[in-house]
Design a protein around this motif. Structure first.
Motif, PDB file in Angstrom:
ATOM      1  N   MET A 227       0.776  46.795   9.835  1.00  0.00           N
ATOM      2  CA  MET A 227       0.300  45.449   9.667  1.00  0.00           C
ATOM      3  C   MET A 227      -0.620  45.118  10.819  1.00  0.00           C
ATOM      4  O   MET A 227      -0.285  45.375  11.963  1.00  0.00           O
ATOM      5  N   GLN A 228      -1.760  44.586  10.509  1.00  0.00           N
ATOM      6  CA  GLN A 228      -2.726  44.213  11.534  1.00  0.00           C
ATOM      7  C   GLN A 228      -3.078  42.744  11.363  1.00  0.00           C
ATOM      8  O   GLN A 228      -3.107  42.236  10.246  1.00  0.00           O
ATOM      9  N   MET A 229      -3.307  42.078  12.494  1.00  0.00           N
ATOM     10  CA  MET A 229      -3.741  40.687  12.455  1.00  0.00           C
ATOM     11  C   MET A 229      -4.527  40.392  13.717  1.00  0.00           C
ATOM     12  O   MET A 229      -4.342  41.051  14.743  1.00  0.00           O
ATOM     13  N   ASN A 230      -5.406  39.417  13.620  1.00  0.00           N
ATOM     14  CA  ASN A 230      -6.152  39.015  14.805  1.00  0.00           C
ATOM     15  C   ASN A 230      -6.468  37.534  14.724  1.00  0.00           C
ATOM     16  O   ASN A 230      -6.482  36.950  13.648  1.00  0.00           O
ATOM     17  N   ASP A 231      -6.682  36.950  15.884  1.00  0.00           N
ATOM     18  CA  ASP A 231      -6.971  35.525  15.967  1.00  0.00           C
ATOM     19  C   ASP A 231      -7.435  35.233  17.391  1.00  0.00           C
ATOM     20  O   ASP A 231      -7.468  36.132  18.234  1.00  0.00           O
ATOM     21  N   SER A 232      -7.756  33.980  17.653  1.00  0.00           N
ATOM     22  CA  SER A 232      -8.098  33.580  19.010  1.00  0.00           C
ATOM     23  C   SER A 232      -7.600  32.162  19.232  1.00  0.00           C
ATOM     24  O   SER A 232      -7.412  31.400  18.277  1.00  0.00           O
ATOM     25  N   ILE A 233      -7.358  31.845  20.511  1.00  0.00           N
ATOM     26  CA  ILE A 233      -6.926  30.506  20.877  1.00  0.00           C
ATOM     27  C   ILE A 233      -7.699  30.068  22.111  1.00  0.00           C
ATOM     28  O   ILE A 233      -8.111  30.891  22.921  1.00  0.00           O
ATOM     29  N   GLU A 234      -7.873  28.772  22.211  1.00  0.00           N
ATOM     30  CA  GLU A 234      -8.549  28.165  23.347  1.00  0.00           C
ATOM     31  C   GLU A 234      -7.471  27.687  24.318  1.00  0.00           C
ATOM     32  O   GLU A 234      -6.563  26.960  23.928  1.00  0.00           O
ATOM     33  N   ILE A 235      -7.557  28.105  25.583  1.00  0.00           N
ATOM     34  CA  ILE A 235      -6.593  27.690  26.594  1.00  0.00           C
ATOM     35  C   ILE A 235      -7.333  26.905  27.670  1.00  0.00           C
ATOM     36  O   ILE A 235      -8.295  27.406  28.254  1.00  0.00           O
ATOM     37  N   ALA A 236      -6.872  25.683  27.921  1.00  0.00           N
ATOM     38  CA  ALA A 236      -7.522  24.800  28.895  1.00  0.00           C
ATOM     39  C   ALA A 236      -7.082  25.179  30.306  1.00  0.00           C
ATOM     40  O   ALA A 236      -6.337  24.451  30.961  1.00  0.00           O
TER      41      ALA A 236
ATOM     42  N   TYR B 144      -6.938  38.039  20.323  1.00  0.00           N
ATOM     43  CA  TYR B 144      -5.977  39.136  20.221  1.00  0.00           C
ATOM     44  C   TYR B 144      -6.098  39.856  18.885  1.00  0.00           C
ATOM     45  O   TYR B 144      -6.443  39.271  17.870  1.00  0.00           O
ATOM     46  N   ASP B 145      -5.817  41.138  18.950  1.00  0.00           N
ATOM     47  CA  ASP B 145      -5.826  42.016  17.783  1.00  0.00           C
ATOM     48  C   ASP B 145      -4.503  42.772  17.831  1.00  0.00           C
ATOM     49  O   ASP B 145      -4.275  43.585  18.724  1.00  0.00           O
ATOM     50  N   VAL B 146      -3.591  42.463  16.912  1.00  0.00           N
ATOM     51  CA  VAL B 146      -2.225  42.995  16.936  1.00  0.00           C
ATOM     52  C   VAL B 146      -2.043  44.021  15.825  1.00  0.00           C
ATOM     53  O   VAL B 146      -2.506  43.836  14.704  1.00  0.00           O
ATOM     54  N   ASP B 147      -1.315  45.085  16.149  1.00  0.00           N
ATOM     55  CA  ASP B 147      -0.927  46.100  15.176  1.00  0.00           C
ATOM     56  C   ASP B 147       0.568  46.312  15.345  1.00  0.00           C
ATOM     57  O   ASP B 147       1.037  46.576  16.453  1.00  0.00           O
ATOM     58  N   ALA B 148       1.346  46.149  14.273  1.00  0.00           N
ATOM     59  CA  ALA B 148       2.803  46.270  14.367  1.00  0.00           C
ATOM     60  C   ALA B 148       3.341  47.195  13.273  1.00  0.00           C
ATOM     61  O   ALA B 148       2.801  47.247  12.168  1.00  0.00           O
ATOM     62  N   LYS B 149       4.425  47.910  13.618  1.00  0.00           N
ATOM     63  CA  LYS B 149       5.089  48.810  12.673  1.00  0.00           C
ATOM     64  C   LYS B 149       6.594  48.651  12.832  1.00  0.00           C
ATOM     65  O   LYS B 149       7.085  48.388  13.923  1.00  0.00           O
ATOM     66  N   VAL B 150       7.322  48.827  11.718  1.00  0.00           N
ATOM     67  CA  VAL B 150       8.782  48.802  11.773  1.00  0.00           C
ATOM     68  C   VAL B 150       9.333  49.990  10.998  1.00  0.00           C
ATOM     69  O   VAL B 150       8.654  50.558  10.139  1.00  0.00           O
ATOM     70  N   GLY B 151      10.588  50.340  11.303  1.00  0.00           N
ATOM     71  CA  GLY B 151      11.250  51.426  10.591  1.00  0.00           C
ATOM     72  C   GLY B 151      12.729  51.129  10.465  1.00  0.00           C
ATOM     73  O   GLY B 151      13.241  50.172  11.039  1.00  0.00           O
TER      74      GLY B 151
END
Length: 173
Positions: free
Chosen positions: A1-10, A107-114
């Motif tokens: 599973m891959q996901m990406n996003d961005s956030i603004e931090i003050a 961020y660009d996340v890649d996750a795996k489960v088993g």
């Protein structure tokens, strides 16, 4: 599973960078984190309790930081074993850039489960992984920059003061 996003931090990029390398900040931001120890140089050890669908497990694992470009980017890689529940592993490539309001964290996340977790099906796992990533980065934003505008200094329970931002706690120490 891959996901990406961005956030603004003050907050300035240097503050966000230091927070990414802080075990105290990471412990506060990882949903279900019971313990976090170690350092950015040697890696972190963590204990996280999570419920994924009908499976609740305590994951013990390690987080390492690699591909470090000081003040600009890094990769967080983690692997946890949850006993009979199975395992979870993944990584997040995090980049920082200056923006008008402070720092843009992407961020660009890649996750795996088993194990048993993998048997729950991709819809449940994907939803859980997205929720975990969103919670982590939303909490990270809150910890680094403090409560959002409009939130009072009094907490909801018993009028306790709201937590100071990580930066304010560092400065007042």
């Amino acid at each position: 599973m891959q996901m990406n996003d961005s956030i603004e931090i003050a907050a300035p990029r240097s503050v966000v960078w230091e927070a990414l390398l802080s075990p105290e900040v990471l412990k506060e931001c990882v949903p279900g984190c019971q313990e976090m120890s170690g350092s950015a140089e040697d890696g972190f050890e963590a204990t996280v309790v999570q419920k994924v669908g009908p499976v609740k497990a305590t994951f013990k694992g390690a987080v390492t930081i690699s591909d470090v470009v000081e003040g600009e980017s890094l990769t967080l890689t983690g692997e946890g074993k949850g006993g009979a529940a199975g395992f979870a592993k993944g990584g997040a490539k995090v980049t920082l850039a200056d923006s008008g309001e402070g720092t843009l964290l992407t961020y660009d996340v890649d996750a795996k489960v088993g194990g048993k977790l993998a048997q729950l099906g991709s819809r449940i796992i994907d939803g859980f992984a997205k929720k975990m990533a969103a919670q982590f980065f939303a909490r990270f934003q809150e910890v680094v920059q403090g409560p959002a505008d409009g939130e009072s200094d009094a907490g909801a329970e018993g009028g306790e003061p709201a937590k100071k931002s990580w930066l304010k706690r560092m400065i007042s120490s």
